[in-house]
Design a protein around this motif. Structure first.
Motif, PDB file in Angstrom:
ATOM      1  N   GLU A  98       2.040   4.580 -19.534  1.00  0.00           N
ATOM      2  CA  GLU A  98       2.245   3.150 -19.503  1.00  0.00           C
ATOM      3  C   GLU A  98       1.044   2.247 -19.358  1.00  0.00           C
ATOM      4  O   GLU A  98       1.161   0.971 -19.974  1.00  0.00           O
ATOM      5  N   GLU A  99       0.155   2.536 -18.590  1.00  0.00           N
ATOM      6  CA  GLU A  99      -0.907   1.790 -18.386  1.00  0.00           C
ATOM      7  C   GLU A  99      -1.904   1.783 -19.718  1.00  0.00           C
ATOM      8  O   GLU A  99      -2.472   0.668 -19.906  1.00  0.00           O
ATOM      9  N   LEU A 100      -2.107   2.870 -20.316  1.00  0.00           N
ATOM     10  CA  LEU A 100      -2.434   3.129 -21.460  1.00  0.00           C
ATOM     11  C   LEU A 100      -2.150   2.058 -22.645  1.00  0.00           C
ATOM     12  O   LEU A 100      -2.921   1.306 -23.399  1.00  0.00           O
ATOM     13  N   VAL A 101      -0.781   1.888 -22.513  1.00  0.00           N
ATOM     14  CA  VAL A 101      -0.079   1.505 -23.550  1.00  0.00           C
ATOM     15  C   VAL A 101      -0.269  -0.447 -23.384  1.00  0.00           C
ATOM     16  O   VAL A 101      -0.602  -1.085 -24.419  1.00  0.00           O
ATOM     17  N   VAL A 102      -0.296  -0.603 -22.103  1.00  0.00           N
ATOM     18  CA  VAL A 102      -0.478  -2.127 -21.664  1.00  0.00           C
ATOM     19  C   VAL A 102      -1.945  -2.314 -21.959  1.00  0.00           C
ATOM     20  O   VAL A 102      -2.288  -3.381 -22.385  1.00  0.00           O
ATOM     21  N   GLU A 103      -2.766  -1.465 -21.583  1.00  0.00           N
ATOM     22  CA  GLU A 103      -4.272  -1.804 -22.094  1.00  0.00           C
ATOM     23  C   GLU A 103      -4.520  -2.061 -23.573  1.00  0.00           C
ATOM     24  O   GLU A 103      -5.164  -3.026 -24.004  1.00  0.00           O
ATOM     25  N   ARG A 104      -3.856  -1.247 -24.428  1.00  0.00           N
ATOM     26  CA  ARG A 104      -3.880  -1.367 -25.763  1.00  0.00           C
ATOM     27  C   ARG A 104      -3.394  -2.826 -26.366  1.00  0.00           C
ATOM     28  O   ARG A 104      -3.829  -3.389 -27.105  1.00  0.00           O
ATOM     29  N   LYS A 148     -10.215 -17.100 -21.113  1.00  0.00           N
ATOM     30  CA  LYS A 148     -10.466 -18.275 -21.264  1.00  0.00           C
ATOM     31  C   LYS A 148      -9.761 -19.257 -20.351  1.00  0.00           C
ATOM     32  O   LYS A 148     -10.177 -20.185 -19.875  1.00  0.00           O
ATOM     33  N   HIS A 149      -8.423 -18.560 -19.685  1.00  0.00           N
ATOM     34  CA  HIS A 149      -7.682 -19.560 -18.900  1.00  0.00           C
ATOM     35  C   HIS A 149      -7.767 -18.982 -17.478  1.00  0.00           C
ATOM     36  O   HIS A 149      -7.012 -19.520 -16.695  1.00  0.00           O
ATOM     37  N   THR A 150      -8.852 -18.167 -17.262  1.00  0.00           N
ATOM     38  CA  THR A 150      -8.921 -17.414 -15.893  1.00  0.00           C
ATOM     39  C   THR A 150      -7.586 -17.116 -15.133  1.00  0.00           C
ATOM     40  O   THR A 150      -7.319 -17.657 -14.116  1.00  0.00           O
ATOM     41  N   THR A 151      -6.908 -16.256 -16.096  1.00  0.00           N
ATOM     42  CA  THR A 151      -5.607 -15.761 -15.330  1.00  0.00           C
ATOM     43  C   THR A 151      -5.479 -14.226 -15.844  1.00  0.00           C
ATOM     44  O   THR A 151      -6.286 -13.685 -16.473  1.00  0.00           O
ATOM     45  N   GLU A 152      -4.365 -13.805 -15.243  1.00  0.00           N
ATOM     46  CA  GLU A 152      -4.147 -12.298 -15.863  1.00  0.00           C
ATOM     47  C   GLU A 152      -3.703 -11.963 -16.950  1.00  0.00           C
ATOM     48  O   GLU A 152      -2.665 -12.853 -17.366  1.00  0.00           O
ATOM     49  N   THR A 153      -3.740 -11.171 -17.614  1.00  0.00           N
ATOM     50  CA  THR A 153      -3.142 -10.668 -18.749  1.00  0.00           C
ATOM     51  C   THR A 153      -1.739 -10.433 -18.569  1.00  0.00           C
ATOM     52  O   THR A 153      -1.152 -10.768 -19.591  1.00  0.00           O
ATOM     53  N   ASP A 154      -1.373  -9.932 -17.383  1.00  0.00           N
ATOM     54  CA  ASP A 154      -0.037  -9.797 -17.258  1.00  0.00           C
ATOM     55  C   ASP A 154       0.871 -11.093 -17.106  1.00  0.00           C
ATOM     56  O   ASP A 154       1.829 -11.098 -17.771  1.00  0.00           O
ATOM     57  N   THR A 155       0.187 -12.239 -16.873  1.00  0.00           N
ATOM     58  CA  THR A 155       1.021 -13.605 -16.902  1.00  0.00           C
ATOM     59  C   THR A 155       1.030 -13.876 -18.281  1.00  0.00           C
ATOM     60  O   THR A 155       2.575 -14.391 -18.779  1.00  0.00           O
TER      61      THR A 155
END
Length: 162
Positions: A98-104, A148-155
């Motif tokens: 799951e973590e690998l998919v999210v990273e991709r 660029k927007h200084t936020t988490e990728t999850d957001t």
């Protein structure tokens, strides 16, 4: 031709490996619920029963192996190899799929991600802009947009996959 006596080394190896396999098989049977291992576990249980029956029917010769240095060494070696394999497996870094998919996905461009979420590229760019994430170019990745927007990728991913 001289006959090779395999009983002197094979039986102690079977004892050491058999006890180890039986023990780990019993642990796997009562601990895991993985259906792909069921056949292995069932065979392991049968093997454990067979070992007990074999020991019971050959008790005197069985005890004798524990008085011989070579036999004890072979039994110990079989256990050390087994414990080494278990330790190596336990210490190996397992890949979290799951973590690998999210990273991709985080490393995927907006342009490639748009069709995956059922949108046109311009439509996804506008949606993100409406959420406050201005996309410079559709080739930007989710990671680059988050930086660029200084936020988490999850957001950002939550906005993309809503």
């Amino acid at each position: 031709m001289k006959k090779i006596n395999t009983r002197g080394w094979s039986t102690p190896m079977i004892i050491g490996a058999g006890i180890f396999v039986a023990t780990t098989g019993l642990l796997m049977f009562f601990v895991t619920t993985d259906p792909f291992r069921f056949a292995h576990e069932l065979v392991g249980l049968c093997f454990a029963v067979a070992i007990v029956l074999h020991i019971m029917s050959n008790w005197r010769p069985f005890k004798r192996y524990f008085t011989q240095k070579l036999a004890i060494g072979i039994i110990a070696l079989a256990w050390l190899v087994g414990i080494g394999l278990v330790t190596t497996t336990a210490l190996r870094n397992e890949v979290d799929t799951e973590e690998l998919v999210v990273e991709r996905i985080e490393q995927t461009s907006i342009q490639l991600l748009a069709p995956v979420v059922g949108m046109e590229v311009d439509e996804l760019v506008e949606q993100l802009k409406g959420e406050g994430f201005v996309v410079d170019t559709p080739q930007m990745t989710i990671e680059q947009l988050a930086d660029k927007h200084t936020t988490e990728t999850d957001t950002i991913l939550l906005k993309v996959f809503r």
